[in-house]
Write an enzyme that holds these catalytic residues in place. Structure first.
Site, PDB file in Angstrom:
ATOM      1  N   GLN A  71       4.785  -4.620  -2.119  1.00 39.88           N
ATOM      2  CA  GLN A  71       4.396  -4.042  -3.416  1.00 39.88           C
ATOM      3  C   GLN A  71       5.610  -3.455  -4.148  1.00 39.88           C
ATOM      4  O   GLN A  71       5.484  -2.472  -4.889  1.00 39.88           O
ATOM      5  CB  GLN A  71       3.313  -2.980  -3.219  1.00 39.88           C
ATOM      6  N   SER A  72       6.777  -4.047  -3.969  1.00 39.63           N
ATOM      7  CA  SER A  72       7.986  -3.519  -4.602  1.00 39.63           C
ATOM      8  C   SER A  72       7.935  -3.622  -6.127  1.00 39.63           C
ATOM      9  O   SER A  72       7.743  -4.706  -6.685  1.00 39.63           O
ATOM     10  CB  SER A  72       9.191  -4.309  -4.083  1.00 39.63           C
ATOM     11  N   ASN A  73       8.131  -2.490  -6.782  1.00 39.43           N
ATOM     12  CA  ASN A  73       8.247  -2.482  -8.244  1.00 39.43           C
ATOM     13  C   ASN A  73       9.601  -3.039  -8.668  1.00 39.43           C
ATOM     14  O   ASN A  73       9.732  -3.647  -9.716  1.00 39.43           O
ATOM     15  CB  ASN A  73       8.119  -1.056  -8.777  1.00 39.43           C
TER      16      ASN A  73
END
Ligand SMILES: *Cc1c(COP(=O)(O)O)cnc(C)c1O
Length: 319
Positions: A71-73
């Protein structure tokens, strides 16, 4: 000083938080909306990518590589920046791969990035392998550091600090509080505060012990300081970090994170994220509760983005 592309909508707004301030009966709170930097749902990595993508373009790259959590922004914004600049994007994400794409991972696929899954231990080695393989194939890869956090990325937050000073002039707060992890944001804001004067800068660690994060921030800030032609030596003690809010660790939502997300939404209509800003806001509320801030002080919460995480399957059920 560094070449820069125009990817972000700047300056981002600064807003008052009157309902929240009166609900908490603590310091006057204001917010800097870097969730509104505008690139594919925005966030703090967009500012850094203005400099990092400029470097990639300058080197003649046709492909950017980077790494992060599922879920890396940072990975989502890198994928968007690459699309915007006409470069390909390959992401090394720490798995296991979710059953179906959601949240940031869904957006990564929509933005046309290629995804390679790995586990945490192998991450850096896999990234290195992907880089070498790309070179061997005749591609021109550019490696964007983890979290976009090197001196160049941090310079974006040195500039952001200046932006805030220009916006608020004599209305500057006493404190800036925000989520800190790979250290680039804090290094830039810290150096802004040190060299330009103004509010104190407090990073709420979302994953690292304070001593580890302080050292990371110090290293990046020291590099940037030299590049800015300042001789100052930066000591560890100057870097203000709290690691009191780590709970069960990175990306594991706890009750304090959850409550902060609900309070910001219900009192101000502002959406936080489950990994970074929810945790930082939970810390901020606790610090207010414990009277960390002196009477009459004003506090700015720097919203660093991450809202697509609200739509990730793994968080939605627990929010
Ligand atoms: C990456 C990120 C942070 C942390 O910024 P660093 O520069 O890596 O310390 C904070 N908030 C959000 C939403 C992020 O994506």
């Amino acid at each position: 000083m560094f070449p820069r592309l125009n990817l972000a909508h700047l300056p981002t707004p600064v807003d008052c938080l009157p309902q929240l301030s009166s609900f908490l009966s603590g310091p006057e709170l204001i917010i800097k909306r870097d969730d509104l930097t505008g690139l594919a749902f925005g966030g703090n990595k967009t500012r850094k990518l203005e400099y990092l993508m400029a470097a990639a373009k300058e080197e003649g790259a046709n492909l950017v590589l980077t790494t992060g959590a599922a879920q890396s922004n940072h990975c989502r914004q890198t994928a968007a920046a690459a699309a915007r600049c006409g470069l390909r994007c390959r992401l090394v994400l720490v798995g296991p791969p979710p059953e179906r794409p959601s949240g940031n991972y869904f957006l990564d696929t929509l933005l046309g990035s290629e995804i390679i899954w790995t586990d945490k231990e192998a991450r850096d080695q896999v990234l290195e392998g992907v880089y070498l393989e790309a070179k061997k194939k005749g591609e021109k890869p550019y490696l964007i550091p983890y979290g976009g956090s090197n001196a160049r990325g941090a310079y974006a937050y040195f500039q952001a600090y200046q932006e805030l000073k220009d916006q608020l002039a004599d209305q500057l707060p006493d404190w800036i509080v925000f989520a800190s992890s790979s250290g680039g944001t804090q290094a830039g804001l810290f150096l802004g505060s040190k060299l330009l004067g103004g509010p104190q800068v407090l990073g709420i660690s979302v994953d690292q012990p304070a001593a580890v994060l302080q050292e990371t921030v110090q290293g990046i800030a020291q590099d940037l300081c030299h590049l800015l032609n300042h001789e100052s030596e930066i000591s560890l003690q100057e870097i203000q970090v709290t690691d009191s809010y780590l709970g069960q660790g990175y990306g594991i939502l706890n009750e304090r994170d959850r409550q902060a997300i609900h309070i910001f939404a219900e009192k101000e209509g502002i959406l936080l994220d489950p990994v970074y800003t929810g945790r930082a806001a939970g810390g901020l509320l606790d610090l207010i509760h414990k009277r960390f801030f002196e009477p009459g002080q004003r506090v700015l919460f720097w919203h660093t983005g991450g809202t697509p995480g609200l739509f990730a399957d793994r968080y939605q059920a627990d929010l």
